[in-house]
Write an enzyme that holds these catalytic residues in place. Structure first.
Site, short mmCIF file in Angstrom:
data_model
loop_
_atom_site.label_atom_id
_atom_site.label_comp_id
_atom_site.label_asym_id
_atom_site.label_seq_id
_atom_site.Cartn_x
_atom_site.Cartn_y
_atom_site.Cartn_z
N ASP A 1 0.83 -1.20 0.00
CA ASP A 1 0.00 0.00 0.00
C ASP A 1 0.87 1.25 0.00
O ASP A 1 0.57 2.23 -0.70
CB ASP A 1 -0.91 0.02 1.24
CG ASP A 1 -1.99 -1.05 1.18
OD1 ASP A 1 -2.22 -1.58 0.07
OD2 ASP A 1 -2.60 -1.34 2.22
N LYS B 1 -7.65 6.48 10.44
CA LYS B 1 -7.89 5.96 9.10
C LYS B 1 -7.79 4.43 9.14
O LYS B 1 -6.69 3.87 9.13
CB LYS B 1 -6.90 6.55 8.10
CG LYS B 1 -7.24 6.23 6.66
CD LYS B 1 -6.31 6.94 5.69
CE LYS B 1 -6.70 6.64 4.26
NZ LYS B 1 -6.63 5.20 3.93
N CYS C 1 40.16 -2.39 -7.49
CA CYS C 1 39.70 -1.72 -6.27
C CYS C 1 39.69 -0.20 -6.50
O CYS C 1 40.73 0.36 -6.89
CB CYS C 1 40.61 -2.08 -5.10
SG CYS C 1 40.22 -1.15 -3.59
N CYS D 1 42.66 1.32 -3.92
CA CYS D 1 44.11 1.09 -4.05
C CYS D 1 44.52 0.58 -5.43
O CYS D 1 45.71 0.46 -5.72
CB CYS D 1 44.59 0.12 -2.98
SG CYS D 1 43.94 -1.56 -3.19
N CYS E 1 45.17 -1.73 1.95
CA CYS E 1 44.26 -0.82 1.22
C CYS E 1 43.71 0.23 2.19
O CYS E 1 43.18 -0.10 3.26
CB CYS E 1 43.12 -1.62 0.60
SG CYS E 1 41.84 -0.60 -0.17
#
Length: 691
Positions: free
Chosen positions: A34, A117, A421, A424, A442
């Protein structure tokens, strides 16, 4: 977007919304949630407001419901049954009030009547001389379905009403038919026992129940009803009450009082609000407390209380200007994928992340969503530029649930995973479904390791967020997380925007976290495949003492030494640890750089571990998996309760799992449990087990 693009988008949105509305209102089926459909409708409404020249008679914003089913006699409504436009935020509500006040130059402020509601089916009831003669569905707003015999089985709907003064010949009222949460659970249990598909939500059952050809089936569903409006012949063509009409009602609040006098069931939680601020408070109250109700609600209806003003405001399209549905924060929404970026994780895993056009989900503005891996992108069939449905898994993690390819323009682009990557430049290697950077040096991996090390579930160092960590790394002040404990105020003060006091507070915060529990410490190490649960299992296994010893505090470094010296096969003895996880732990503790890191940490960090004898407890040997959010407690509290009773908690479902606890919006773990034949229990059943 330009005018031509807007026209094409409007046409696409109409087509998609009409398809889903037909399924929902006519077929009682649902392909998207919904809230996702509401989000598409809101986008269409906003675009048509900007480009009114593109509004057509068949637009979803200009109609109310689906066509009546052929099995029932058609009923023409005396006055058109209208619907409401939606608002999703305070800003939407303020805009609505401003639009109203522009049409009422003599008014500076207005008051409102607010109704919950209900997530049910709209109905109309006609009484002649106090007796129920006709009951019908909304249908397309003008023509509905005659379901009188079925509605007579709903005990909340009176067969006769208290005759009003003057003996009015005909009275028409409108309201909602719905099913309680308790009855919903009962019916789905019966469906499950019969091996039949479960109903998606209470609204579907209510709609299906009143459309049964046999009233006995409807009666067996124990439906409920609230009446919220009175439509008498004294109303105008739009069904708006005329001040001083049949019952002399001048406000919508008075209509509810009249309905109660006549004998109708009305919602006691509805409320008069003198201004928009009180409306916001009412909305917030029920957004927080909706779970306490025995029926589903998805927002509140806000109505201009004065009937004369309501009438003067009139109708635009399918909706009265003087009323609006103020929806609760959505658990799902639609948006566009602007781009896909690749994020480097602490273990080198490459995770594609969708960059989204900002949208609100569960009250939070979402701009990114995880795509997990390359295979997930292929499974979704996702392209850059697609319109998607997003949600929050367990109401926390933004996730793409479904792609809507029918809204494509042809400008969408296919995403390609990088070969190297992005941090690195190391060539990526694919392991199972994940691409990885194998370079332990890295920079992106190091940075993520720092984030993990200081996170709330690890060392939990206050004030040390990603931005400060990035600065420390960029300035070369730290290389490994252990370096944090060697920092001094004089190292930080020279950095731009760091005052003496803030430097002092940061160093104090770091020094205060030199003592940590064993499970947190293991988790903080950032070992691949080791989450909080596995860290707890390792701490319990390697930090335990033989039976008969007293409760004590143990130096956790002794347990770390045991793990370091353990053989690969030793990990097989631990519940919930399989060969992949075992290998991750074993390899981490054999890496020379990791051992140097541990030696350095041992100089600064004290590890405490609470140990106890293993007594027979209620849940010994039982393995639980939690999915979805729990109402009565947090996941952390649930895990602690299970462990306190001798049970264990696992992150994944396997044939060894004893129970899967399904909370609100459960994820794929529940599907896996069903495939493996693992017992799935509700939160209520779980609470009985842990009593």
């Amino acid at each position: 977007m330009d005018k031509n693009e807007a026209k094409k988008r409007i046409e696409k949105l109409r087509e998609v919304i009409n398809h889903h509305r037909y399924l929902y209102h006519v077929q009682d089926k649902q392909e998207i949630s919904d809230s996702a459909l509401d989000s598409l409708k809101k986008e269409l409404f906003d675009l048509e407001k900007l480009y009114p020249e593109f509004i057509t008679e068949d637009s979803p914003t200009q109609r109310v419901g689906g066509e009546p089913l052929k099995e029932f006699k058609k009923v023409k409504h005396l006055q058109r049954m209208l619907s409401f436009n939606d608002a999703f935020s305070k800003e939407d509500m303020q805009d609505w009030q401003e639009r109203i006040l522009k049409l009422l130059p003599e008014k500076k402020e207005i008051d409102f009547y607010c109704e919950l509601k209900i997530d049910g089916l709209a109905i109309e009831l006609i009484y002649e001389n106090g007796i129920l003669k006709t009951g019908s569905t909304r249908g397309d707003g003008t023509i509905g379905e005659d379901i009188t015999n079925n509605l007579k089985t709903v005990e909340a709907i009176p067969l006769t009403i208290n005759p009003p003064a003057g003996g009015k010949r005909e009275i028409t009222v409108r309201g909602e038919v719905f099913i309680s949460k308790k009855e919903f659970e009962k019916i789905n249990k019966l469906q499950k026992d019969k091996g039949l598909p479960l109903y998606a939500n209470p609204r579907n059952i209510a709609a299906g129940s009143v459309r049964q050809l046999d009233p006995k089936v409807t009666a067996s569903r124990h439906l409920d009803s609230f009446i919220y409006d009175l439509k008498t012949p004294a109303r105008n063509a739009y069904g708006i009450a005329v001040a001083g009409g049949d019952f002399s009602q001048t406000t919508h609040e008075e209509i509810h009082e009249i309905l109660k006098t006549l004998g109708f069931k009305t919602n006691k939680n509805n409320k008069y609000c003198k201004n928009l601020q009180e409306v916001f408070e009412f909305h917030e109250l029920w957004q927080k407390n909706r779970e306490k109700l025995n029926y589903e609600i998805d927002g509140i209806v806000v109505i201009v209380n004065n009937n004369e003003i309501f009438e003067k405001l009139g109708v635009v399209g399918k909706a009265p200007r003087g009323a609006i549905a103020f929806k609760f924060a959505q658990s799902q929404s639609t948006t566009k994928v602007l781009d896909i970026k690749v994020q480097v994780g602490r273990t080198g895993a490459m995770t594609p992340v969708a960059i989204l056009e900002p949208t609100q989900v569960s009250g939070i503005t979402i701009t990114r969503a995880t795509l997990h891996n390359e295979d997930e992108i292929k499974r979704l069939g996702l392209k850059i530029g697609d319109t998607v449905i997003i949600g929050r898994a367990g109401d926390v993690i933004p996730d793409i649930i479904k792609v809507l390819p029918e809204l494509r323009t042809g400008k969408e682009k296919i995403f390609k995973m990088p070969e190297f990557c992005p941090s690195c430049g190391t060539k990526l290697v694919k392991e199972d479904v994940l691409w990885r950077c194998k370079n332990s040096k890295c920079f992106a991996r190091q940075r993520r390791n720092f984030y993990h090390f200081v996170s709330r579930s690890a060392f939990n160092i206050d004030g040390l967020g990603p931005k400060i960590i990035d600065r420390l790394l960029e300035e070369g002040l730290v290389q490994y997380p252990s370096d944090l404990f060697e920092l001094k105020e004089s190292d930080i003060i020279p950095l731009e925007r760091f005052a003496e006091k803030s430097a002092e507070n940061l160093i104090k915060s770091i020094q205060e976290k030199k003592e940590i529990t064993l499970p947190r410490f293991i988790y903080a190490l950032g070992i691949r495949n080791i989450g909080e649960e596995t860290a707890m299992d390792l701490a319990e296994h390697f930090g335990s003492r033989p039976e008969g010893t007293r409760l004590a505090q143990q130096n956790g470094w002794a347990a770390i030494e045991k793990i370091k010296n353990a053989k690969l096969e030793d990990f097989d003895l631990i519940l919930n640890i399989g060969p992949v996880v075992a290998e991750s732990i074993y390899e981490w503790f054999k890496d020379k750089d990791n051992l140097k890191f541990l030696d350095k940490l041992q100089k600064f960090v004290s590890i405490k571990h609470q140990i106890s004898t293993k007594k027979q407890k209620k849940l010994n040997g039982k393995i639980f998996v939690l999915t979805g959010s729990l109402k009565s407690m947090s996941r952390q509290q649930a895990r602690a309760r299970i462990r306190g009773l001798g049970g264990s908690v696992s992150e994944s479902v396997s044939s060894k799992t004893s129970y899967v606890v399904a909370g609100n919006e459960p994820g794929s773990k529940m599907d896996k449990a069903k495939k493996l034949g693992v017992k799935v229990i509700s939160e209520q059943e779980f609470l009985k087990i842990i009593k």
